[in-house]
Write a protein that holds these residues in place. Sequence first.
Motif, PDB file in Angstrom:
ATOM      1  N   ARG A   1       0.826  -1.212   0.000  1.00  0.00           N
ATOM      2  CA  ARG A   1       0.000   0.000   0.000  1.00  0.00           C
ATOM      3  C   ARG A   1       0.857   1.258   0.000  1.00  0.00           C
ATOM      4  O   ARG A   1       0.565   2.224  -0.703  1.00  0.00           O
ATOM      5  CB  ARG A   1      -0.932   0.010   1.214  1.00  0.00           C
ATOM      6  N   VAL A   2       1.940   1.247   0.780  1.00  0.00           N
ATOM      7  CA  VAL A   2       2.827   2.411   0.847  1.00  0.00           C
ATOM      8  C   VAL A   2       3.546   2.605  -0.490  1.00  0.00           C
ATOM      9  O   VAL A   2       3.694   3.734  -0.971  1.00  0.00           O
ATOM     10  CB  VAL A   2       3.826   2.271   2.014  1.00  0.00           C
ATOM     11  N   GLU A   3       3.986   1.524  -1.105  1.00  0.00           N
ATOM     12  CA  GLU A   3       4.665   1.636  -2.402  1.00  0.00           C
ATOM     13  C   GLU A   3       3.708   2.140  -3.483  1.00  0.00           C
ATOM     14  O   GLU A   3       4.106   2.927  -4.344  1.00  0.00           O
ATOM     15  CB  GLU A   3       5.298   0.303  -2.782  1.00  0.00           C
ATOM     16  N   TYR A   4       2.466   1.706  -3.421  1.00  0.00           N
ATOM     17  CA  TYR A   4       1.474   2.223  -4.364  1.00  0.00           C
ATOM     18  C   TYR A   4       1.228   3.706  -4.116  1.00  0.00           C
ATOM     19  O   TYR A   4       1.118   4.493  -5.048  1.00  0.00           O
ATOM     20  CB  TYR A   4       0.176   1.422  -4.242  1.00  0.00           C
ATOM     21  N   GLY A   5       1.203   4.097  -2.854  1.00  0.00           N
ATOM     22  CA  GLY A   5       1.070   5.517  -2.515  1.00  0.00           C
ATOM     23  C   GLY A   5       2.212   6.337  -3.080  1.00  0.00           C
ATOM     24  O   GLY A   5       2.007   7.440  -3.594  1.00  0.00           O
ATOM     25  N   LYS A   6       3.417   5.809  -3.022  1.00  0.00           N
ATOM     26  CA  LYS A   6       4.570   6.516  -3.592  1.00  0.00           C
ATOM     27  C   LYS A   6       4.390   6.695  -5.100  1.00  0.00           C
ATOM     28  O   LYS A   6       4.624   7.779  -5.633  1.00  0.00           O
ATOM     29  CB  LYS A   6       5.860   5.758  -3.309  1.00  0.00           C
ATOM     30  N   TRP A   7       3.968   5.621  -5.775  1.00  0.00           N
ATOM     31  CA  TRP A   7       3.745   5.732  -7.216  1.00  0.00           C
ATOM     32  C   TRP A   7       2.712   6.819  -7.493  1.00  0.00           C
ATOM     33  O   TRP A   7       2.888   7.637  -8.394  1.00  0.00           O
ATOM     34  CB  TRP A   7       3.269   4.387  -7.771  1.00  0.00           C
ATOM     35  N   TRP A   8       1.636   6.813  -6.718  1.00  0.00           N
ATOM     36  CA  TRP A   8       0.556   7.780  -6.908  1.00  0.00           C
ATOM     37  C   TRP A   8       1.049   9.207  -6.680  1.00  0.00           C
ATOM     38  O   TRP A   8       0.693  10.119  -7.417  1.00  0.00           O
ATOM     39  CB  TRP A   8      -0.587   7.456  -5.956  1.00  0.00           C
ATOM     40  N   LEU A   9       1.883   9.389  -5.659  1.00  0.00           N
ATOM     41  CA  LEU A   9       2.455  10.719  -5.391  1.00  0.00           C
ATOM     42  C   LEU A   9       3.280  11.216  -6.573  1.00  0.00           C
ATOM     43  O   LEU A   9       3.253  12.397  -6.910  1.00  0.00           O
ATOM     44  CB  LEU A   9       3.355  10.681  -4.151  1.00  0.00           C
ATOM     45  N   MET A  10       4.024  10.314  -7.170  1.00  0.00           N
ATOM     46  CA  MET A  10       4.938  10.698  -8.242  1.00  0.00           C
ATOM     47  C   MET A  10       4.249  10.842  -9.594  1.00  0.00           C
ATOM     48  O   MET A  10       4.797  11.480 -10.492  1.00  0.00           O
ATOM     49  CB  MET A  10       6.071   9.675  -8.337  1.00  0.00           C
ATOM     50  N   ASN A  11       3.063  10.275  -9.749  1.00  0.00           N
ATOM     51  CA  ASN A  11       2.436  10.227 -11.069  1.00  0.00           C
ATOM     52  C   ASN A  11       1.078  10.896 -11.182  1.00  0.00           C
ATOM     53  O   ASN A  11       0.482  10.859 -12.257  1.00  0.00           O
ATOM     54  CB  ASN A  11       2.319   8.763 -11.517  1.00  0.00           C
ATOM     55  N   THR A  12       0.590  11.466 -10.099  1.00  0.00           N
ATOM     56  CA  THR A  12      -0.691  12.164 -10.155  1.00  0.00           C
ATOM     57  C   THR A  12      -0.593  13.477  -9.393  1.00  0.00           C
ATOM     58  O   THR A  12       0.376  13.715  -8.669  1.00  0.00           O
ATOM     59  CB  THR A  12      -1.840  11.337  -9.518  1.00  0.00           C
ATOM     60  N   SER A  13      -1.595  14.286  -9.545  1.00  0.00           N
ATOM     61  CA  SER A  13      -1.662  15.527  -8.762  1.00  0.00           C
ATOM     62  C   SER A  13      -2.697  15.410  -7.642  1.00  0.00           C
ATOM     63  O   SER A  13      -3.065  16.401  -7.030  1.00  0.00           O
ATOM     64  CB  SER A  13      -1.992  16.708  -9.675  1.00  0.00           C
ATOM     65  N   ASP A  14      -3.148  14.190  -7.363  1.00  0.00           N
ATOM     66  CA  ASP A  14      -4.103  13.981  -6.267  1.00  0.00           C
ATOM     67  C   ASP A  14      -3.499  14.438  -4.947  1.00  0.00           C
ATOM     68  O   ASP A  14      -2.283  14.341  -4.743  1.00  0.00           O
ATOM     69  CB  ASP A  14      -4.481  12.504  -6.158  1.00  0.00           C
ATOM     70  N   SER A  15      -4.343  14.896  -4.058  1.00  0.00           N
ATOM     71  CA  SER A  15      -3.863  15.332  -2.746  1.00  0.00           C
ATOM     72  C   SER A  15      -3.326  14.143  -1.961  1.00  0.00           C
ATOM     73  O   SER A  15      -3.717  12.989  -2.195  1.00  0.00           O
ATOM     74  CB  SER A  15      -4.991  15.996  -1.956  1.00  0.00           C
ATOM     75  N   ILE A  16      -2.439  14.428  -1.028  1.00  0.00           N
ATOM     76  CA  ILE A  16      -1.884  13.372  -0.191  1.00  0.00           C
ATOM     77  C   ILE A  16      -2.996  12.715   0.623  1.00  0.00           C
ATOM     78  O   ILE A  16      -2.997  11.498   0.813  1.00  0.00           O
ATOM     79  CB  ILE A  16      -0.745  13.919   0.689  1.00  0.00           C
ATOM     80  N   THR A  17      -3.955  13.502   1.055  1.00  0.00           N
ATOM     81  CA  THR A  17      -5.097  12.944   1.786  1.00  0.00           C
ATOM     82  C   THR A  17      -5.856  11.956   0.921  1.00  0.00           C
ATOM     83  O   THR A  17      -6.190  10.840   1.362  1.00  0.00           O
ATOM     84  CB  THR A  17      -6.040  14.065   2.264  1.00  0.00           C
ATOM     85  N   GLN A  18      -6.133  12.316  -0.316  1.00  0.00           N
ATOM     86  CA  GLN A  18      -6.859  11.423  -1.220  1.00  0.00           C
ATOM     87  C   GLN A  18      -6.060  10.156  -1.496  1.00  0.00           C
ATOM     88  O   GLN A  18      -6.607   9.053  -1.534  1.00  0.00           O
ATOM     89  CB  GLN A  18      -7.201  12.133  -2.531  1.00  0.00           C
ATOM     90  N   ILE A  19      -4.769  10.305  -1.668  1.00  0.00           N
ATOM     91  CA  ILE A  19      -3.911   9.142  -1.912  1.00  0.00           C
ATOM     92  C   ILE A  19      -3.929   8.215  -0.701  1.00  0.00           C
ATOM     93  O   ILE A  19      -4.053   6.994  -0.842  1.00  0.00           O
ATOM     94  CB  ILE A  19      -2.474   9.591  -2.250  1.00  0.00           C
ATOM     95  N   ALA A  20      -3.829   8.787   0.484  1.00  0.00           N
ATOM     96  CA  ALA A  20      -3.860   7.982   1.713  1.00  0.00           C
ATOM     97  C   ALA A  20      -5.154   7.171   1.791  1.00  0.00           C
ATOM     98  O   ALA A  20      -5.128   5.968   2.057  1.00  0.00           O
ATOM     99  CB  ALA A  20      -3.718   8.883   2.937  1.00  0.00           C
ATOM    100  N   LEU A  21      -6.260   7.830   1.534  1.00  0.00           N
ATOM    101  CA  LEU A  21      -7.551   7.146   1.582  1.00  0.00           C
ATOM    102  C   LEU A  21      -7.654   6.080   0.494  1.00  0.00           C
ATOM    103  O   LEU A  21      -8.134   4.967   0.737  1.00  0.00           O
ATOM    104  CB  LEU A  21      -8.689   8.150   1.468  1.00  0.00           C
ATOM    105  N   ASN A  22      -7.185   6.396  -0.703  1.00  0.00           N
ATOM    106  CA  ASN A  22      -7.232   5.438  -1.815  1.00  0.00           C
ATOM    107  C   ASN A  22      -6.375   4.201  -1.544  1.00  0.00           C
ATOM    108  O   ASN A  22      -6.661   3.127  -2.060  1.00  0.00           O
ATOM    109  CB  ASN A  22      -6.775   6.089  -3.118  1.00  0.00           C
ATOM    110  N   CYS A  23      -5.316   4.383  -0.773  1.00  0.00           N
ATOM    111  CA  CYS A  23      -4.424   3.267  -0.446  1.00  0.00           C
ATOM    112  C   CYS A  23      -4.875   2.503   0.796  1.00  0.00           C
ATOM    113  O   CYS A  23      -4.196   1.577   1.237  1.00  0.00           O
ATOM    114  CB  CYS A  23      -3.001   3.778  -0.261  1.00  0.00           C
TER     115      CYS A  23
END
Length: 64
Positions: free
Chosen positions: A6-28
């Motif tokens: 989940r954390v590694e997917y969050g890292k990918w999401w941080l690097m490849n989208t403009s979604d907020s960190i909050t949204q990424i946390a919830l999505n993961c």
Amino acid sequence: CYQKMRVEYGKWWLMNTSDSITQIALNCGFADTSHFSREFKLHFKVNPQSIRQHATTHAGPSML
């Protein structure tokens, strides 16, 4: 381990989208941003904001 994935997917999401960190946390699957940030820092030794800043300064406009 599922948590690591989940954390590694969050890292990918941080690097490849403009979604907020909050949204990424919830999505993961994290309950909130602070839980995601804590686990992220344990795994990568940096906080999610640092990864996001690195990604935005080293990526072209098409990346975000």
